[in-house]
Design an enzyme around this catalytic site. Structure first.
Site, mmCIF file in Angstrom:
data_model
loop_
_atom_site.group_PDB
_atom_site.id
_atom_site.type_symbol
_atom_site.label_atom_id
_atom_site.label_comp_id
_atom_site.label_asym_id
_atom_site.label_seq_id
_atom_site.Cartn_x
_atom_site.Cartn_y
_atom_site.Cartn_z
ATOM 1 C CE LYS A 56 56.976 1.773 23.719
ATOM 2 N NZ LYS A 56 57.661 0.492 23.915
ATOM 3 C CB SER A 81 56.864 2.366 34.823
ATOM 4 O OG SER A 81 58.216 2.476 34.442
ATOM 5 C CG ASN A 83 55.833 6.781 25.875
ATOM 6 O OD1 ASN A 83 55.373 7.656 26.594
ATOM 7 N ND2 ASN A 83 56.817 6.993 25.021
ATOM 8 C CE1 TYR A 118 45.408 9.530 28.003
ATOM 9 C CE2 TYR A 118 47.526 8.856 28.889
ATOM 10 C CZ TYR A 118 46.780 9.649 28.037
ATOM 11 O OH TYR A 118 47.407 10.562 27.225
ATOM 12 C CG ASP A 175 65.717 4.447 -2.283
ATOM 13 O OD1 ASP A 175 65.350 3.752 -3.249
ATOM 14 O OD2 ASP A 175 65.933 5.672 -2.355
ATOM 15 N N GLY A 182 64.835 -0.571 20.846
ATOM 16 C CA GLY A 182 65.010 -0.754 22.284
ATOM 17 C C GLY A 182 64.557 -2.181 22.602
ATOM 18 N N GLY A 185 60.035 -3.979 19.531
ATOM 19 C CA GLY A 185 58.661 -4.105 19.044
ATOM 20 C C GLY A 185 58.346 -3.198 17.859
ATOM 21 C CD GLU A 207 71.078 -1.266 20.226
ATOM 22 O OE1 GLU A 207 71.947 -1.762 19.476
ATOM 23 O OE2 GLU A 207 70.380 -1.931 21.021
ATOM 24 C CE LYS A 275 61.533 26.963 14.025
ATOM 25 N NZ LYS A 275 62.644 27.524 14.822
ATOM 26 C CB SER A 306 59.528 6.177 18.543
ATOM 27 O OG SER A 306 60.538 6.933 19.188
#
Lengths: 317, 317
Positions: A56, A81, A83, A118, A175, A182, A185, A207, A275, A306
């Site tokens: 994101k 609300s 990421n 942030y 390939d 979701g 985007g 999905e 891991k 993602s």
């Protein structure tokens, strides 16, 4: 083709260059065990190692970098609300822009704290989509702040495309490439870059079966709403939008649906064997590959992981 | 100096070259957030990404590679039931050597399955250290199989040293290097390489307060037993041995003890912020750095993350 939506590769590359000082070119991992398990040659693009822990960051950053100075001076606002809110706030902080997030008053404290950490401002509202949109629009009207959408906005889609650019720079002979879907985007951005770089590449999405509105949207040609989706993949509960759907329609070969148990298996497998921490949404394309081994047999596949933002207290295992 | 224990750097480098086809030169990660949190410049050597998920692969592999052909033909045996057994079995499989593991009959099925999945044979015995050693020695006497010790054996210590060689090749100007300490094999191997590469480097270890036998061994100059250690860091419940203790005595500056809550905090922090899976033992040196910030302030520190084998069903958070 509608250039206002289908951004040319040359422009995507300019956007990538503009992003570079502020994002990680995340590593691409491989796993012999996963290749053995799946019968593929898979390459994992680790956006879980991206700043703030998810892809994101790429879209949010570009959403702000695309603004002119007057717009930047007014700040940005969103009603995500998750990421995306954190990505927008971090991007705004880096670029010296004021960021405001409309959040339901019931949002978990940890999410509010993340936004504040942030440097973002929070406006609380009732916990409905209508209330969130109304509060965002009112704030935007009053202050001139530019609204940013987490997934259905050209600049955000373009910004997301750069993860695919990076993996195809490293592995030009893939390939196929697969992402979760979701809001659409990431899938649209990935498809936009990948298909222009290599028209032969196949673009897939995974999905959750329990939130399969994108699957039905692609089948019917009409954006289907996401109604009461109940899936552990909390990043994938939203629906497609009019900016990303045409890109997905044009470029995506197939959306593969997976059960909750398959998502959890894939997530745990990646954690235990590779891991690395991935969030449930990232496990969805992994589960999709394991679901349909014939489709991917002996293929070189790029998998966009993602993100890695997981509430450790709520693990499904 | 006793060369039978203090292997010269030139030999360690030969061992490293011999290992290279069979081990990963694991990545070294950095984290701006961790540097901000700790006031250090820290470099994480990710042995959690090593084959079978732990540094033990290095020592086990060398333990077998150091054998002559006659010895190899008789096979190897150990009575570890943890990472070392798996490392020995995988190394043996790679090198075409028969591996046998003496395990208590009460050992978890998951551990027995892991040994079998790497092609190892299992001999079950009563769940006491005496029974395990007796069964191992009897098997060795009968078959001629060579016994391997997880931590207190020259070849194993030498094999472990190569993680330090790799991080110092990548970052030659580290001020300090830190590992967890349990049986002492990783700490001794790390110290042996690091101090010969750079005599100025400081070598530290982190140890659970609840299993602080190494701390007391270093203080008293006598190897202390590890009596009923109760720590989440299950790899660190063992005690030092006569092969690694002299190396630790000669080269290690300090052993820093940490509480269970500090281990869990460090583990969760690394999972959540760096998005990598580390086992509790690996969190111990991380916790040690956070425990004594003045000691490490502004220093460049190499941290050996020993492994990433965690039972996901038994997380402390």
């Amino acid at each position: 083709m509608d250039k206002t939506i289908f951004t040319p590769l040359s422009e995507l590359k300019v956007i990538h260059e503009r992003q570079k000082p502020y994002i990680h070119n995340t590593p691409v991992l491989t796993s012999r065990s996963f290749n053995d398990l799946s019968g593929t040659k898979s390459y994992f693009k680790c956006e879980n190692f991206q700043k703030m822990g998810a892809f994101k960051m790429r879209g949010a950053l570009n959403g702000i970098m695309a603004l002119n100075e007057t717009e930047k001076s007014k700040g940005v606002v969103t009603h995500s609300s998750g990421n995306f809110a954190q990505a927008m706030c971090l991007s705004a902080k880096i670029l010296g822009v004021k960021a405001t997030v409309v959040m339901p008053r019931t949002a978990p404290k940890v999410k509010k704290d993340a936004v504040r950490s942030y440097g973002g401002f929070i406006i609380e509202c009732e916990p409905t989509l209508e209330a969130r949109e109304a509060a965002m629009n009112e704030f935007s009207r009053k202050t001139g702040a530019v609204t940013l959408h987490p997934s259905n906005q050209k600049e955000v889609i373009d910004g997301n495309s750069t993860a695919a650019i990076e993996i195809l720079e490293a592995y030009p002979d893939l390939d196929a490439i697969i992402t979760p879907v979701g809001g659409g985007g990431l899938l649209a951005g990935t498809a936009l870059a990948a298909k222009q770089i290599n028209p032969e590449i196949l673009v897939y999405a995974g999905e959750p079966m329990n939130a399969d509105d994108a699957f039905h949207s692609l089948r019917t040609g009409i954006i289907q709403p996401s109604i009461n989706p109940e899936t552990i993949a909390d990043g994938l509960r939203t629906q497609l939008g009019d900016k990303n759907f045409p890109i997905i329609q044009k470029y995506v070969t197939e959306i593969i649906r997976v059960e909750e148990s398959e998502i959890i298996f894939a997530m745990k497998w990646i954690w235990e064997r590779m891991k690395i921490i991935i969030e449930p949404s990232s496990a969805v394309p992994v589960a999709a590959i394991l679901k349909d081994p014939k489709l991917f047999m002996n293929k070189k596949i790029g998998i966009i992981l993602s993100g890695g933002n997981v509430e450790m207290e709520k693990l499904p295992f």
